[in-house]
Design an enzyme around this catalytic site. Sequence first.
Site, short mmCIF file in Angstrom:
data_model
loop_
_atom_site.label_atom_id
_atom_site.label_comp_id
_atom_site.label_asym_id
_atom_site.label_seq_id
_atom_site.Cartn_x
_atom_site.Cartn_y
_atom_site.Cartn_z
CG ASP A 192 -1.06 5.66 -12.84
OD1 ASP A 192 -0.06 5.09 -13.29
OD2 ASP A 192 -1.77 5.17 -11.93
CD GLU A 276 4.21 3.74 -15.95
OE1 GLU A 276 5.17 3.20 -15.38
OE2 GLU A 276 3.10 3.90 -15.42
CG ASP A 356 -3.98 4.88 -8.54
OD1 ASP A 356 -2.99 4.14 -8.66
OD2 ASP A 356 -5.10 4.45 -8.19
#
Length: 410
Positions: A192, A276, A356
Amino acid sequence: MQLRYNYRVYPTPDQQEALARAFGCARVVFNDGLRLRQSAHEGGLAYVSDGELSKRVITEAKKTPERQWLGEVSAVVLQQAIADLNTAYRNFFSSLSGRRKGRKVAPPRFRSRKDNRQAIRFTANARFKVLDNGRLRLPKIGDLAVRWSRPLPAEPTSVTIIKDAAGRYFASFVVAAPDQPLPPAASEVGIDLGLTHFAVLSNGTKIAAPKFLRRAADKLRRLQQDLSRKQRGSANRTKAVVKVAKAHARVAYTRRDWQHKLSTTIIRDNQAVYVEDLCVVGLGRTRLAKSVHDAGWSQFVGMLQYKAARAGRTFGKIDRFAPTSRTCSACGRLDGPKPLNVRSWTCPCGAAHDRDINAAKNILAAGRAESLNACGAQVRPAPLPAPRREAGIHPGAACSTRSVEGISRP
Protein backbone atom coordinates in the site's frame (compact mmCIF):
# COMPACT_ATOMS: atom_id res chain seq x y z
CA MET A 1 14.25 -7.99 -22.19
CA GLN A 2 15.58 -4.70 -23.49
CA LEU A 3 17.14 -2.47 -20.84
CA ARG A 4 18.90 0.87 -20.83
CA TYR A 5 22.31 1.38 -19.29
CA ASN A 6 23.31 5.01 -18.71
CA TYR A 7 26.90 6.19 -18.32
CA ARG A 8 28.46 9.60 -17.92
CA VAL A 9 30.63 10.72 -20.85
CA TYR A 10 33.20 13.53 -20.94
CA PRO A 11 33.60 15.02 -24.44
CA THR A 12 36.45 17.38 -25.22
CA PRO A 13 35.67 20.98 -26.32
CA ASP A 14 35.96 19.97 -29.99
CA GLN A 15 33.67 17.00 -29.40
CA GLN A 16 31.18 19.21 -27.57
CA GLU A 17 31.08 21.46 -30.62
CA ALA A 18 30.50 18.43 -32.88
CA LEU A 19 27.73 17.20 -30.59
CA ALA A 20 26.09 20.64 -30.59
CA ARG A 21 26.16 20.56 -34.39
CA ALA A 22 24.53 17.13 -34.39
CA PHE A 23 21.87 18.25 -31.88
CA GLY A 24 21.06 21.23 -34.08
CA CYS A 25 20.88 19.24 -37.33
CA ALA A 26 18.59 16.62 -35.79
CA ARG A 27 16.35 19.35 -34.41
CA VAL A 28 16.15 21.14 -37.79
CA VAL A 29 15.26 17.92 -39.64
CA PHE A 30 12.57 17.11 -37.09
CA ASN A 31 11.06 20.60 -37.36
CA ASP A 32 11.23 20.61 -41.17
CA GLY A 33 9.40 17.30 -41.32
CA LEU A 34 6.76 18.49 -38.87
CA ARG A 35 6.28 21.75 -40.78
CA LEU A 36 5.94 19.87 -44.08
CA ARG A 37 3.21 17.60 -42.75
CA GLN A 38 1.36 20.47 -41.11
CA SER A 39 1.43 22.43 -44.36
CA ALA A 40 0.08 19.43 -46.27
CA HIS A 41 -2.73 19.03 -43.74
CA GLU A 42 -3.68 22.71 -43.86
CA GLY A 43 -3.64 22.67 -47.67
CA GLY A 44 -5.90 19.63 -47.85
CA LEU A 45 -3.17 17.48 -49.40
CA ALA A 46 -2.48 13.82 -48.73
CA TYR A 47 -0.49 12.75 -45.70
CA VAL A 48 3.24 12.79 -46.49
CA SER A 49 4.54 9.23 -46.22
CA ASP A 50 7.61 8.30 -44.20
CA GLY A 51 9.76 7.61 -47.24
CA GLU A 52 8.70 10.79 -49.02
CA LEU A 53 9.34 12.82 -45.88
CA SER A 54 12.88 11.43 -45.48
CA LYS A 55 13.61 12.12 -49.13
CA ARG A 56 12.46 15.74 -49.03
CA VAL A 57 13.86 16.92 -45.68
CA ILE A 58 17.18 15.01 -45.79
CA THR A 59 18.24 13.80 -49.23
CA GLU A 60 16.97 16.74 -51.27
CA ALA A 61 17.56 19.28 -48.51
CA LYS A 62 21.31 18.53 -48.46
CA LYS A 63 21.53 19.70 -52.09
CA THR A 64 20.14 23.16 -51.29
CA PRO A 65 22.34 26.05 -50.08
CA GLU A 66 20.10 26.55 -47.03
CA ARG A 67 20.52 22.97 -45.74
CA GLN A 68 23.81 21.79 -47.20
CA TRP A 69 25.39 21.79 -43.75
CA LEU A 70 23.25 18.73 -42.88
CA GLY A 71 25.96 16.65 -44.51
CA GLU A 72 28.38 17.55 -41.70
CA VAL A 73 26.77 15.05 -39.31
CA SER A 74 26.04 11.33 -39.53
CA ALA A 75 23.08 10.48 -41.75
CA VAL A 76 21.85 8.01 -39.11
CA VAL A 77 21.27 10.88 -36.66
CA LEU A 78 19.03 12.61 -39.21
CA GLN A 79 17.16 9.41 -40.04
CA GLN A 80 16.49 8.78 -36.36
CA ALA A 81 15.06 12.29 -35.99
CA ILE A 82 12.56 11.44 -38.76
CA ALA A 83 11.86 8.12 -37.03
CA ASP A 84 11.04 9.98 -33.80
CA LEU A 85 8.62 12.22 -35.70
CA ASN A 86 6.93 9.22 -37.31
CA THR A 87 6.58 7.52 -33.91
CA ALA A 88 5.05 10.67 -32.44
CA TYR A 89 2.48 10.81 -35.24
CA ARG A 90 1.61 7.13 -34.90
CA ASN A 91 1.08 7.51 -31.16
CA PHE A 92 -1.11 10.55 -31.79
CA PHE A 93 -3.26 8.77 -34.38
CA SER A 94 -3.54 5.64 -32.23
CA SER A 95 -4.67 7.79 -29.32
CA LEU A 96 -7.33 9.48 -31.45
CA SER A 97 -8.70 6.17 -32.72
CA GLY A 98 -8.69 4.57 -29.27
CA ARG A 99 -6.17 1.85 -30.10
CA ARG A 100 -3.71 3.37 -27.65
CA LYS A 101 -4.78 3.01 -24.03
CA GLY A 102 -4.18 5.55 -21.30
CA ARG A 103 -4.05 9.31 -21.52
CA LYS A 104 -4.66 11.11 -24.78
CA VAL A 105 -1.50 11.91 -26.71
CA ALA A 106 -1.05 15.41 -28.12
CA PRO A 107 0.22 15.97 -31.67
CA PRO A 108 3.98 16.49 -32.17
CA ARG A 109 5.33 19.94 -31.39
CA PHE A 110 8.37 21.80 -32.66
CA ARG A 111 11.68 21.32 -30.89
CA SER A 112 13.55 24.33 -29.55
CA ARG A 113 17.23 24.99 -29.11
CA LYS A 114 16.31 26.24 -25.63
CA ASP A 115 14.96 22.87 -24.52
CA ASN A 116 16.56 21.62 -21.32
CA ARG A 117 17.31 18.24 -22.88
CA GLN A 118 19.03 17.61 -26.22
CA ALA A 119 19.53 14.10 -27.59
CA ILE A 120 20.66 12.22 -30.70
CA ARG A 121 20.59 8.49 -31.38
CA PHE A 122 23.00 6.18 -33.19
CA THR A 123 21.86 2.73 -34.31
CA ALA A 124 23.92 -0.22 -35.47
CA ASN A 125 23.88 1.22 -39.00
CA ALA A 126 26.05 4.08 -37.75
CA ARG A 127 28.70 1.55 -36.73
CA PHE A 128 29.39 3.05 -33.33
CA LYS A 129 31.83 0.99 -31.32
CA VAL A 130 33.05 0.55 -27.75
CA LEU A 131 36.82 0.37 -28.07
CA ASP A 132 39.14 -1.85 -26.07
CA ASN A 133 40.45 1.17 -24.17
CA GLY A 134 36.93 1.96 -22.89
CA ARG A 135 36.18 4.88 -25.21
CA LEU A 136 33.02 5.20 -27.29
CA ARG A 137 33.63 5.86 -30.98
CA LEU A 138 30.90 7.81 -32.76
CA PRO A 139 30.91 8.73 -36.46
CA LYS A 140 31.91 12.36 -37.21
CA ILE A 141 32.28 13.05 -33.46
CA GLY A 142 35.26 11.04 -32.26
CA ASP A 143 36.20 8.84 -29.32
CA LEU A 144 34.36 9.87 -26.16
CA ALA A 145 35.68 9.15 -22.69
CA VAL A 146 33.12 7.07 -20.76
CA ARG A 147 32.95 6.45 -17.04
CA TRP A 148 32.01 2.76 -16.89
CA SER A 149 30.22 2.22 -13.58
CA ARG A 150 29.42 -1.39 -14.59
CA PRO A 151 30.02 -3.54 -17.65
CA LEU A 152 27.44 -3.96 -20.38
CA PRO A 153 25.77 -7.41 -20.21
CA ALA A 154 25.61 -7.74 -24.01
CA GLU A 155 26.40 -5.94 -27.23
CA PRO A 156 24.33 -2.72 -27.44
CA THR A 157 21.92 -2.23 -30.34
CA SER A 158 21.81 1.56 -30.14
CA VAL A 159 23.21 4.44 -28.12
CA THR A 160 21.65 7.82 -27.33
CA ILE A 161 23.84 10.77 -26.43
CA ILE A 162 22.02 13.11 -24.04
CA LYS A 163 22.86 16.58 -22.79
CA ASP A 164 20.81 17.59 -19.73
CA ALA A 165 19.96 21.02 -18.33
CA ALA A 166 23.08 21.02 -16.17
CA GLY A 167 25.34 20.69 -19.22
CA ARG A 168 26.32 17.10 -18.51
CA TYR A 169 26.58 14.41 -21.20
CA PHE A 170 25.36 10.83 -20.92
CA ALA A 171 25.47 7.75 -23.14
CA SER A 172 22.35 5.57 -22.91
CA PHE A 173 22.84 2.08 -24.39
CA VAL A 174 19.94 -0.21 -25.34
CA VAL A 175 20.90 -3.79 -24.51
CA ALA A 176 18.98 -7.04 -24.88
CA ALA A 177 19.77 -8.31 -21.39
CA PRO A 178 19.02 -11.95 -20.50
CA ASP A 179 16.66 -12.78 -17.64
CA GLN A 180 18.17 -13.56 -14.25
CA PRO A 181 15.74 -15.89 -12.41
CA LEU A 182 16.05 -15.89 -8.63
CA PRO A 183 15.54 -18.90 -6.34
CA PRO A 184 11.89 -19.38 -5.32
CA ALA A 185 10.77 -17.47 -2.24
CA ALA A 186 8.13 -18.59 0.22
CA SER A 187 6.45 -15.25 0.89
CA GLU A 188 4.10 -13.01 -1.06
CA VAL A 189 3.44 -9.36 -0.29
CA GLY A 190 0.89 -6.65 -0.94
CA ILE A 191 2.06 -3.04 -0.95
CA ASP A 192 0.00 0.00 0.00
CA LEU A 193 1.69 3.20 -1.21
CA GLY A 194 1.21 6.42 0.72
CA LEU A 195 2.69 9.78 1.66
CA THR A 196 3.47 9.55 5.38
CA HIS A 197 4.78 6.03 4.86
CA PHE A 198 6.06 5.51 1.34
CA ALA A 199 5.15 1.82 1.40
CA VAL A 200 3.32 -0.36 3.91
CA LEU A 201 3.71 -4.11 3.39
CA SER A 202 1.12 -6.72 4.21
CA ASN A 203 3.55 -8.33 6.68
CA GLY A 204 3.36 -5.19 8.85
CA THR A 205 6.55 -3.48 7.67
CA LYS A 206 6.28 0.29 7.29
CA ILE A 207 8.82 2.20 5.19
CA ALA A 208 8.94 5.90 5.95
CA ALA A 209 8.76 8.34 3.06
CA PRO A 210 12.20 9.95 2.55
CA LYS A 211 10.72 13.16 1.01
CA PHE A 212 13.84 14.08 -0.93
CA LEU A 213 12.31 17.19 -2.49
CA ARG A 214 11.02 18.50 0.84
CA ARG A 215 14.42 18.02 2.45
CA ALA A 216 16.13 19.95 -0.36
CA ALA A 217 13.49 22.70 -0.45
CA ASP A 218 15.56 25.29 1.43
CA LYS A 219 18.57 24.90 -0.83
CA LEU A 220 16.41 24.97 -3.95
CA ARG A 221 14.65 28.10 -2.72
CA ARG A 222 17.94 29.93 -2.21
CA LEU A 223 19.25 28.93 -5.62
CA GLN A 224 16.01 29.96 -7.29
CA GLN A 225 16.11 33.33 -5.55
CA ASP A 226 19.69 33.87 -6.73
CA LEU A 227 18.59 32.98 -10.26
CA SER A 228 15.72 35.48 -10.20
CA ARG A 229 18.11 38.30 -9.29
CA LYS A 230 20.37 37.74 -12.28
CA GLN A 231 19.97 39.82 -15.41
CA ARG A 232 18.50 37.96 -18.35
CA GLY A 233 21.06 37.06 -21.01
CA SER A 234 24.04 37.52 -18.69
CA ALA A 235 26.75 34.94 -18.03
CA ASN A 236 25.93 34.94 -14.32
CA ARG A 237 22.35 33.95 -15.08
CA THR A 238 23.58 31.04 -17.17
CA LYS A 239 25.72 29.87 -14.26
CA ALA A 240 22.76 30.20 -11.87
CA VAL A 241 20.58 28.13 -14.22
CA VAL A 242 23.17 25.35 -14.17
CA LYS A 243 23.29 25.42 -10.35
CA VAL A 244 19.50 25.06 -10.11
CA ALA A 245 19.52 22.22 -12.64
CA LYS A 246 22.25 20.36 -10.75
CA ALA A 247 20.34 20.68 -7.48
CA HIS A 248 17.18 19.24 -9.02
CA ALA A 249 19.18 16.46 -10.70
CA ARG A 250 20.70 15.52 -7.36
CA VAL A 251 17.21 15.17 -5.85
CA ALA A 252 16.06 13.00 -8.76
CA TYR A 253 19.14 10.77 -8.68
CA THR A 254 18.92 10.31 -4.92
CA ARG A 255 15.26 9.31 -5.18
CA ARG A 256 15.97 6.90 -8.03
CA ASP A 257 18.87 5.26 -6.19
CA TRP A 258 16.76 4.77 -3.05
CA GLN A 259 13.87 3.30 -5.02
CA HIS A 260 16.17 0.93 -6.91
CA LYS A 261 17.52 -0.48 -3.65
CA LEU A 262 14.06 -0.85 -2.10
CA SER A 263 12.51 -2.46 -5.17
CA THR A 264 15.42 -4.91 -5.50
CA THR A 265 15.00 -5.97 -1.87
CA ILE A 266 11.24 -6.51 -2.23
CA ILE A 267 11.59 -8.54 -5.43
CA ARG A 268 14.41 -10.65 -3.98
CA ASP A 269 12.49 -11.53 -0.78
CA ASN A 270 9.03 -12.25 -2.23
CA GLN A 271 7.73 -14.63 -4.87
CA ALA A 272 4.73 -12.43 -5.73
CA VAL A 273 4.24 -8.67 -5.39
CA TYR A 274 0.90 -6.89 -5.71
CA VAL A 275 0.27 -3.14 -5.72
CA GLU A 276 -2.70 -0.83 -6.21
CA ASP A 277 -3.14 0.82 -9.61
CA LEU A 278 -3.05 4.44 -8.41
CA CYS A 279 -4.19 7.35 -10.58
CA VAL A 280 -1.11 9.50 -10.08
CA VAL A 281 -2.23 12.00 -12.73
CA GLY A 282 -5.46 12.67 -10.88
CA LEU A 283 -3.75 12.92 -7.49
CA GLY A 284 -1.29 15.35 -9.05
CA ARG A 285 -4.13 17.84 -9.53
CA THR A 286 -5.04 17.97 -5.83
CA ARG A 287 -3.56 20.00 -2.99
CA LEU A 288 -1.23 17.06 -2.32
CA ALA A 289 0.38 17.39 -5.75
CA LYS A 290 3.85 18.33 -4.50
CA SER A 291 3.98 15.41 -2.07
CA VAL A 292 2.59 12.99 -4.66
CA HIS A 293 5.22 13.89 -7.24
CA ASP A 294 7.94 13.86 -4.59
CA ALA A 295 7.02 10.27 -3.70
CA GLY A 296 7.57 9.00 -7.26
CA TRP A 297 5.07 6.13 -7.11
CA SER A 298 4.93 5.52 -10.85
CA GLN A 299 8.70 5.20 -11.11
CA PHE A 300 8.79 2.78 -8.19
CA VAL A 301 5.98 0.59 -9.57
CA GLY A 302 7.73 0.49 -12.93
CA MET A 303 10.90 -0.75 -11.23
CA LEU A 304 8.97 -3.49 -9.46
CA GLN A 305 7.31 -4.57 -12.69
CA TYR A 306 10.41 -4.98 -14.86
CA LYS A 307 12.51 -6.45 -12.07
CA ALA A 308 9.81 -9.02 -11.31
CA ALA A 309 9.64 -10.02 -14.97
CA ARG A 310 13.39 -10.38 -15.16
CA ALA A 311 13.65 -12.35 -11.91
CA GLY A 312 10.77 -14.71 -12.67
CA ARG A 313 8.52 -13.26 -9.98
CA THR A 314 4.78 -12.60 -10.14
CA PHE A 315 3.68 -8.97 -10.29
CA GLY A 316 0.13 -7.68 -10.40
CA LYS A 317 -1.95 -4.53 -10.06
CA ILE A 318 -5.40 -4.49 -8.49
CA ASP A 319 -8.27 -2.20 -9.39
CA ARG A 320 -7.75 1.37 -8.17
CA PHE A 321 -11.41 1.52 -7.11
CA ALA A 322 -11.19 -1.49 -4.80
CA PRO A 323 -12.18 -0.39 -1.25
CA THR A 324 -9.01 -1.72 0.36
CA SER A 325 -9.07 0.76 3.28
CA ARG A 326 -12.75 0.12 4.13
CA THR A 327 -12.79 -3.67 3.92
CA CYS A 328 -11.99 -5.78 6.96
CA SER A 329 -9.17 -8.14 6.06
CA ALA A 330 -10.40 -10.63 8.70
CA CYS A 331 -14.10 -11.07 7.87
CA GLY A 332 -14.45 -9.22 4.56
CA ARG A 333 -17.05 -6.75 5.84
CA LEU A 334 -17.24 -3.49 3.88
CA ASP A 335 -17.36 -0.62 6.35
CA GLY A 336 -18.31 2.98 5.63
CA PRO A 337 -16.01 5.64 4.11
CA LYS A 338 -13.29 6.95 6.37
CA PRO A 339 -11.47 10.32 6.20
CA LEU A 340 -7.70 10.37 5.90
CA ASN A 341 -7.22 11.37 9.55
CA VAL A 342 -8.66 8.01 10.67
CA ARG A 343 -5.59 5.79 10.81
CA SER A 344 -7.07 2.89 12.78
CA TRP A 345 -10.54 1.40 13.20
CA THR A 346 -12.28 -1.60 14.71
CA CYS A 347 -14.57 -3.88 12.74
CA PRO A 348 -17.85 -5.14 14.32
CA CYS A 349 -16.32 -8.61 14.15
CA GLY A 350 -13.84 -7.48 16.81
CA ALA A 351 -10.73 -7.13 14.63
CA ALA A 352 -8.72 -3.95 15.23
CA HIS A 353 -7.01 -2.66 12.10
CA ASP A 354 -4.25 -0.28 11.22
CA ARG A 355 -5.59 1.48 8.14
CA ASP A 356 -2.48 1.02 5.97
CA ILE A 357 -1.63 -2.54 7.04
CA ASN A 358 -5.25 -3.58 6.52
CA ALA A 359 -5.20 -2.06 3.04
CA ALA A 360 -1.96 -3.89 2.22
CA LYS A 361 -3.51 -7.21 3.34
CA ASN A 362 -6.55 -6.58 1.15
CA ILE A 363 -4.28 -5.75 -1.80
CA LEU A 364 -2.49 -9.06 -1.28
CA ALA A 365 -5.80 -10.96 -1.11
CA ALA A 366 -7.14 -9.23 -4.24
CA GLY A 367 -3.89 -9.90 -6.10
CA ARG A 368 -4.00 -13.57 -5.19
CA ALA A 369 -7.63 -13.83 -6.28
CA GLU A 370 -6.89 -12.30 -9.69
CA SER A 371 -3.84 -14.52 -10.09
CA LEU A 372 -5.89 -17.64 -9.34
CA ASN A 373 -8.69 -16.43 -11.59
CA ALA A 374 -6.20 -16.20 -14.47
CA CYS A 375 -5.49 -19.89 -13.90
CA GLY A 376 -9.17 -20.85 -14.01
CA ALA A 377 -10.00 -20.83 -10.30
CA GLN A 378 -13.42 -20.14 -8.84
CA VAL A 379 -14.23 -16.42 -8.90
CA ARG A 380 -17.19 -16.31 -6.50
CA PRO A 381 -16.05 -15.88 -2.86
CA ALA A 382 -16.87 -18.52 -0.31
CA PRO A 383 -20.22 -18.09 1.52
CA LEU A 384 -20.09 -16.33 4.89
CA PRO A 385 -22.73 -16.51 7.66
CA ALA A 386 -24.73 -13.29 7.83
CA PRO A 387 -24.74 -11.33 11.11
CA ARG A 388 -27.76 -12.06 13.29
CA ARG A 389 -29.24 -8.61 12.85
CA GLU A 390 -29.15 -9.03 9.06
CA ALA A 391 -30.49 -12.60 8.90
CA GLY A 392 -34.18 -11.95 9.68
CA ILE A 393 -36.96 -9.99 8.01
CA HIS A 394 -37.30 -6.45 9.32
CA PRO A 395 -40.86 -5.34 10.16
CA GLY A 396 -42.21 -2.84 7.68
CA ALA A 397 -39.54 -3.60 5.10
CA ALA A 398 -40.55 -2.67 1.57
CA CYS A 399 -41.16 -5.57 -0.79
CA SER A 400 -40.68 -5.56 -4.52
CA THR A 401 -43.57 -6.29 -6.84
CA ARG A 402 -41.84 -9.48 -7.88
CA SER A 403 -41.79 -10.77 -4.27
CA VAL A 404 -45.59 -10.44 -3.86
CA GLU A 405 -46.51 -11.65 -7.33
CA GLY A 406 -48.92 -14.56 -7.19
CA ILE A 407 -49.94 -14.03 -3.56
CA SER A 408 -53.65 -13.48 -3.03
CA ARG A 409 -54.60 -10.41 -1.05
CA PRO A 410 -57.07 -10.74 1.82
